[in-house]
Structure formats: C-alpha cells, structure tokens
Design a protein around this motif. Structure first.
Motif, PDB file in Angstrom:
ATOM      1  N   ALA A 209       0.828  -1.209   0.000  1.00 45.08           N
ATOM      2  CA  ALA A 209       0.000   0.000   0.000  1.00 45.08           C
ATOM      3  C   ALA A 209       0.862   1.258   0.000  1.00 45.08           C
ATOM      4  O   ALA A 209       0.603   2.213  -0.749  1.00 45.08           O
ATOM      5  CB  ALA A 209      -0.922  -0.015   1.220  1.00 45.08           C
ATOM      6  N   ASP A 210       1.904   1.280   0.831  1.00 46.10           N
ATOM      7  CA  ASP A 210       2.773   2.457   0.889  1.00 46.10           C
ATOM      8  C   ASP A 210       3.509   2.666  -0.429  1.00 46.10           C
ATOM      9  O   ASP A 210       3.680   3.805  -0.886  1.00 46.10           O
ATOM     10  CB  ASP A 210       3.788   2.302   2.028  1.00 46.10           C
ATOM     11  CG  ASP A 210       3.146   2.447   3.395  1.00 46.10           C
ATOM     12  OD1 ASP A 210       2.034   3.003   3.477  1.00 46.10           O
ATOM     13  OD2 ASP A 210       3.746   1.994   4.389  1.00 46.10           O
ATOM     14  N   THR A 211       3.967   1.571  -1.034  1.00 42.47           N
ATOM     15  CA  THR A 211       4.666   1.696  -2.322  1.00 42.47           C
ATOM     16  C   THR A 211       3.724   2.208  -3.398  1.00 42.47           C
ATOM     17  O   THR A 211       4.111   3.053  -4.222  1.00 42.47           O
ATOM     18  CB  THR A 211       5.253   0.334  -2.732  1.00 42.47           C
ATOM     19  OG1 THR A 211       6.171  -0.106  -1.736  1.00 42.47           O
ATOM     20  CG2 THR A 211       5.976   0.434  -4.064  1.00 42.47           C
ATOM     21  N   ALA A 212       2.497   1.725  -3.403  1.00 47.15           N
ATOM     22  CA  ALA A 212       1.519   2.206  -4.383  1.00 47.15           C
ATOM     23  C   ALA A 212       1.254   3.695  -4.200  1.00 47.15           C
ATOM     24  O   ALA A 212       1.159   4.451  -5.180  1.00 47.15           O
ATOM     25  CB  ALA A 212       0.221   1.416  -4.253  1.00 47.15           C
ATOM     26  N   ASP A 213       1.150   4.131  -2.952  1.00 44.44           N
ATOM     27  CA  ASP A 213       0.951   5.559  -2.698  1.00 44.44           C
ATOM     28  C   ASP A 213       2.154   6.377  -3.160  1.00 44.44           C
ATOM     29  O   ASP A 213       2.005   7.468  -3.720  1.00 44.44           O
ATOM     30  CB  ASP A 213       0.696   5.800  -1.204  1.00 44.44           C
ATOM     31  CG  ASP A 213      -0.702   5.401  -0.781  1.00 44.44           C
ATOM     32  OD1 ASP A 213      -1.605   5.409  -1.624  1.00 44.44           O
ATOM     33  OD2 ASP A 213      -0.888   5.072   0.409  1.00 44.44           O
ATOM     34  N   GLY A 214       3.362   5.851  -2.917  1.00 47.50           N
ATOM     35  CA  GLY A 214       4.553   6.567  -3.343  1.00 47.50           C
ATOM     36  C   GLY A 214       4.665   6.652  -4.845  1.00 47.50           C
ATOM     37  O   GLY A 214       4.972   7.720  -5.406  1.00 47.50           O
ATOM     38  N   LEU A 215       4.393   5.547  -5.533  1.00 51.85           N
ATOM     39  CA  LEU A 215       4.464   5.545  -6.990  1.00 51.85           C
ATOM     40  C   LEU A 215       3.371   6.409  -7.602  1.00 51.85           C
ATOM     41  O   LEU A 215       3.580   7.064  -8.627  1.00 51.85           O
ATOM     42  CB  LEU A 215       4.354   4.114  -7.519  1.00 51.85           C
ATOM     43  CG  LEU A 215       5.542   3.185  -7.246  1.00 51.85           C
ATOM     44  CD1 LEU A 215       5.231   1.774  -7.710  1.00 51.85           C
ATOM     45  CD2 LEU A 215       6.796   3.698  -7.947  1.00 51.85           C
ATOM     46  N   GLY A 216       2.220   6.402  -6.975  1.00 50.31           N
ATOM     47  CA  GLY A 216       1.095   7.153  -7.532  1.00 50.31           C
ATOM     48  C   GLY A 216       1.090   8.627  -7.193  1.00 50.31           C
ATOM     49  O   GLY A 216       0.266   9.384  -7.729  1.00 50.31           O
ATOM     50  N   SER A 217       2.003   9.057  -6.350  1.00 50.94           N
ATOM     51  CA  SER A 217       1.983  10.450  -5.901  1.00 50.94           C
ATOM     52  C   SER A 217       2.467  11.431  -6.961  1.00 50.94           C
ATOM     53  O   SER A 217       2.156  12.613  -6.891  1.00 50.94           O
ATOM     54  CB  SER A 217       2.866  10.596  -4.654  1.00 50.94           C
ATOM     55  OG  SER A 217       4.224  10.380  -4.975  1.00 50.94           O
ATOM     56  N   ALA A 218       3.255  10.951  -7.918  1.00 45.68           N
ATOM     57  CA  ALA A 218       3.801  11.812  -8.975  1.00 45.68           C
ATOM     58  C   ALA A 218       4.648  12.944  -8.404  1.00 45.68           C
ATOM     59  O   ALA A 218       4.780  14.002  -9.021  1.00 45.68           O
ATOM     60  CB  ALA A 218       2.688  12.369  -9.852  1.00 45.68           C
ATOM     61  N   LYS A 219       5.217  12.726  -7.234  1.00 43.49           N
ATOM     62  CA  LYS A 219       6.070  13.728  -6.601  1.00 43.49           C
ATOM     63  C   LYS A 219       7.536  13.309  -6.695  1.00 43.49           C
ATOM     64  O   LYS A 219       7.833  12.151  -6.993  1.00 43.49           O
ATOM     65  CB  LYS A 219       5.670  13.914  -5.137  1.00 43.49           C
ATOM     66  CG  LYS A 219       4.279  14.511  -4.940  1.00 43.49           C
ATOM     67  CD  LYS A 219       3.982  14.742  -3.477  1.00 43.49           C
ATOM     68  CE  LYS A 219       2.595  15.361  -3.291  1.00 43.49           C
ATOM     69  NZ  LYS A 219       2.536  16.722  -3.866  1.00 43.49           N
ATOM     70  N   PRO A 220       8.467  14.249  -6.471  1.00 43.77           N
ATOM     71  CA  PRO A 220       9.888  13.882  -6.464  1.00 43.77           C
ATOM     72  C   PRO A 220      10.176  12.771  -5.466  1.00 43.77           C
ATOM     73  O   PRO A 220       9.403  12.535  -4.529  1.00 43.77           O
ATOM     74  CB  PRO A 220      10.580  15.195  -6.069  1.00 43.77           C
ATOM     75  CG  PRO A 220       9.624  16.262  -6.476  1.00 43.77           C
ATOM     76  CD  PRO A 220       8.256  15.692  -6.274  1.00 43.77           C
ATOM     77  N   ALA A 221      11.312  12.101  -5.671  1.00 49.74           N
ATOM     78  CA  ALA A 221      11.639  10.924  -4.868  1.00 49.74           C
ATOM     79  C   ALA A 221      11.601  11.206  -3.373  1.00 49.74           C
ATOM     80  O   ALA A 221      11.047  10.420  -2.596  1.00 49.74           O
ATOM     81  CB  ALA A 221      13.018  10.393  -5.274  1.00 49.74           C
ATOM     82  N   GLU A 222      12.170  12.321  -2.956  1.00 47.39           N
ATOM     83  CA  GLU A 222      12.208  12.626  -1.522  1.00 47.39           C
ATOM     84  C   GLU A 222      10.808  12.777  -0.945  1.00 47.39           C
ATOM     85  O   GLU A 222      10.514  12.281   0.149  1.00 47.39           O
ATOM     86  CB  GLU A 222      13.007  13.908  -1.299  1.00 47.39           C
ATOM     87  CG  GLU A 222      13.205  14.263   0.170  1.00 47.39           C
ATOM     88  CD  GLU A 222      14.075  15.487   0.367  1.00 47.39           C
ATOM     89  OE1 GLU A 222      14.098  16.003   1.505  1.00 47.39           O
ATOM     90  OE2 GLU A 222      14.728  15.915  -0.609  1.00 47.39           O
ATOM     91  N   ASP A 223       9.928  13.463  -1.679  1.00 49.02           N
ATOM     92  CA  ASP A 223       8.555  13.629  -1.209  1.00 49.02           C
ATOM     93  C   ASP A 223       7.797  12.311  -1.241  1.00 49.02           C
ATOM     94  O   ASP A 223       6.991  12.016  -0.349  1.00 49.02           O
ATOM     95  CB  ASP A 223       7.828  14.670  -2.072  1.00 49.02           C
ATOM     96  CG  ASP A 223       8.403  16.062  -1.905  1.00 49.02           C
ATOM     97  OD1 ASP A 223       8.960  16.340  -0.821  1.00 49.02           O
ATOM     98  OD2 ASP A 223       8.308  16.859  -2.853  1.00 49.02           O
ATOM     99  N   ALA A 224       8.047  11.489  -2.267  1.00 47.14           N
ATOM    100  CA  ALA A 224       7.378  10.192  -2.357  1.00 47.14           C
ATOM    101  C   ALA A 224       7.782   9.288  -1.197  1.00 47.14           C
ATOM    102  O   ALA A 224       6.946   8.594  -0.607  1.00 47.14           O
ATOM    103  CB  ALA A 224       7.714   9.527  -3.687  1.00 47.14           C
ATOM    104  N   LEU A 225       9.066   9.312  -0.840  1.00 48.17           N
ATOM    105  CA  LEU A 225       9.528   8.514   0.297  1.00 48.17           C
ATOM    106  C   LEU A 225       8.909   9.000   1.602  1.00 48.17           C
ATOM    107  O   LEU A 225       8.605   8.200   2.493  1.00 48.17           O
ATOM    108  CB  LEU A 225      11.051   8.568   0.392  1.00 48.17           C
ATOM    109  CG  LEU A 225      11.817   7.822  -0.708  1.00 48.17           C
ATOM    110  CD1 LEU A 225      13.305   8.139  -0.635  1.00 48.17           C
ATOM    111  CD2 LEU A 225      11.592   6.319  -0.596  1.00 48.17           C
ATOM    112  N   ARG A 226       8.707  10.298   1.706  1.00 51.02           N
ATOM    113  CA  ARG A 226       8.064  10.849   2.900  1.00 51.02           C
ATOM    114  C   ARG A 226       6.605  10.375   2.982  1.00 51.02           C
ATOM    115  O   ARG A 226       6.111  10.034   4.067  1.00 51.02           O
ATOM    116  CB  ARG A 226       8.129  12.373   2.873  1.00 51.02           C
ATOM    117  CG  ARG A 226       7.661  13.024   4.189  1.00 51.02           C
ATOM    118  CD  ARG A 226       7.767  14.531   4.129  1.00 51.02           C
ATOM    119  NE  ARG A 226       9.124  14.967   3.783  1.00 51.02           N
ATOM    120  CZ  ARG A 226       9.459  15.560   2.645  1.00 51.02           C
ATOM    121  NH1 ARG A 226       8.530  15.789   1.726  1.00 51.02           N
ATOM    122  NH2 ARG A 226      10.702  15.920   2.417  1.00 51.02           N
TER     123      ARG A 226
END
Length: 273
Positions: free
Chosen positions: A101-118
């Motif tokens: 679930a967290d990975t899907a949210d990170g991939l789907g966020s369309a934000k830079p890597a640092e923001d996606a990891l956050r």
C-alpha cells in the motif's frame, strides 16, 4: 517487510554468519513465527535473505492447512481461498501488505523521490494503497478458489508455491547492485547483500522444486508451476526496477510490495488452463 522496526540488536564483529543465524534472521524478520534474531549485521542479512524462501515455505504450509480443512469439511473453494489468503497476512502482521500500500501511494503520488519517500513513511494509507490492497486480495482469493475447486492438493500447492516465490522475490531484490533508497531501516539493512550467483542458485532451485512437486500431475502441470515461479519473479522484477528508478533504491516497503506482487502473479498463472 517495512521500515518500522528500530529495535537495537547485537552486531558481532565476525565477517561470516552461520546458517542458523541466517535462518533466524529470515524467520524473525519476515514472519511472526518464534525466532530470536541473534545477529543484525550484513553477513547475517546476506545469509538470511538467501534463506527467505524457507520462511515462505513455512508460511505457505501454515496457510494451506486451514484452507484445506475448510474445503474438506464442505466450506467451499471460495471460503477456503479467503482463509488461505488471510493467513500470510496474519503471519507477517500485515507488514508486506502495508509495504504494498505504501509503495503504491509513493508511486502514484507523482512527486519527487524525496517527497514520495516521505509519503510512504506516513502511517495513513492513500487511495492508491487502498485500491492496490483490494485488487491483490480479490485476485489472490479468486485464483486460489479456482485451484481449490479443482482439488485440495492443487489449492494447497498453489498456496505454498505463491508464498515461497514471494520470499524468493525478496532474495532477488536483495542482490548486489540494488541500492537502498534510505540510509536507515530494514530496506537499507538488506539492500545489496546477496551475491548474484547465490541469488541465481536459489532461484534455480525453487523453479526446479516447483516443477518436481507438480510432476505427479503430469509434465504440463510441472511446466505450468515452473512458469508460475518465473512469472512471479518477472512481475516482481518489473516493480523493483520501477521503484529503483522512482525512489533511487529500495525500502522495506518496496520489499513488501515485490513480495505481494510475486505471490499474486504466481496464483494467476496457476489459475489458467
């Protein structure tokens, strides 16, 4: 596997870890089964991640037992499949599903890597995560129900093979050259620890054993089960590469995601034909 564990553990100076240390690392990290981790260092992680399919074997067998009993008692294929899918979640405290679930949210966020990891470190689950969990649960249950409808043996074997392949995907995700996205967490602890040749040998052994286990049902069944393992590893590898490009490396959440994706792919292939 997620990045939520910060427990301090002893770090002996030895450069090599024994097989028992590695097995305890695998079971203690990837399951809730009683296994006291005696070492938490790179050598132990190397051996432990190479032994990850053994943890998957235990999880798969424990998942197949209640499903098979329900089917034999007249519960029906769908009920047997639903319970079988639920057991691995319980045996991992839902960590791998949380990682998906967290990975899907990170991939789907369309934000830079640092923001996606956050975003991935936040405790809540976003819409991409919810959808991913629903799809994975539905597909796994439907595929397993199809296998159980054929026979309890086929259903049990599918459950075991999916669990083993899921942890084998973690072994391959821990191979040399796969970087960590963060300097801390479980992802960093196991990133890049397994030599390529060891990962390849473990994968080849699992493919061969999958075919051998299904051989009594015929050559076609043996080929299908071997192909299911390869399909699961391919799906996990595609996700792994996407995550490395997107996040700059792997995290504990990514390991959980590749685990669930590999298991789902295995069950889909076994449901065909």
């Amino acid at each position: 596997m997620t990045d939520s564990t910060d427990d301090p553990l002893p770090q002996p100076p030895a450069e090599r870890a024994s097989l028992p240390d590695g097995i305890r690392f695998a079971f203690g990290t990837l399951t809730v089964l009683p296994a006291r981790i005696t070492r938490w260092d790179r050598p132990a992680a190397r051996t432990g991640m190479a032994c990850a399919p053994l943890a998957g074997l235990a999880v798969g067998l424990l998942a197949a037992v209640p499903g098979t009993l329900l089917l034999l008692l007249g519960g029906g294929p769908l009920l047997a499949a639903a319970v079988t899918v639920a057991v691995p979640a319980a045996l991992t405290r839902g960590l791998h599903l949380d990682g998906l679930a967290d990975t899907a949210d990170g991939l789907g966020s369309a934000k830079p890597a640092e923001d996606a990891l956050r975003i991935m470190k936040q405790s809540d689950i976003g819409p991409f995560g919810v959808i991913s969990l629903l799809v994975v649960f539905l597909v796994q249950a439907a595929a397993l129900a199809n296998a159980y409808a054929d026979s309890w043996i086929r259903g049990a074997l599918a459950a075991v093979l999916a669990a083993v392949t899921a942890r084998l995907a973690m072994t391959l995700a821990s191979r040399d050259g796969v970087p960590a996205a963060r300097p801390e967490g479980l992802g960093a602890a196991v990133a890049g620890v397994v030599p390529h040749r060891v990962a390849a040998r473990v994968a080849a052994a699992v493919v061969a054993l999958a075919a051998l286990a299904a051989l009594p049902a015929g050559l076609l069944a043996a080929a299908q089960h071997a192909a299911a393992v390869l399909a699961g590893l391919l799906a996990a590898e595609l996700l792994l590469r996407r995550c490395v490009r997107r996040f700059g490396g792997v995290t504990g959440d990514v390991f959980g995601a590749v685990c669930e994706v590999a298991a789902t792919a295995v069950l889909v292939v076994l449901a065909l034909g």
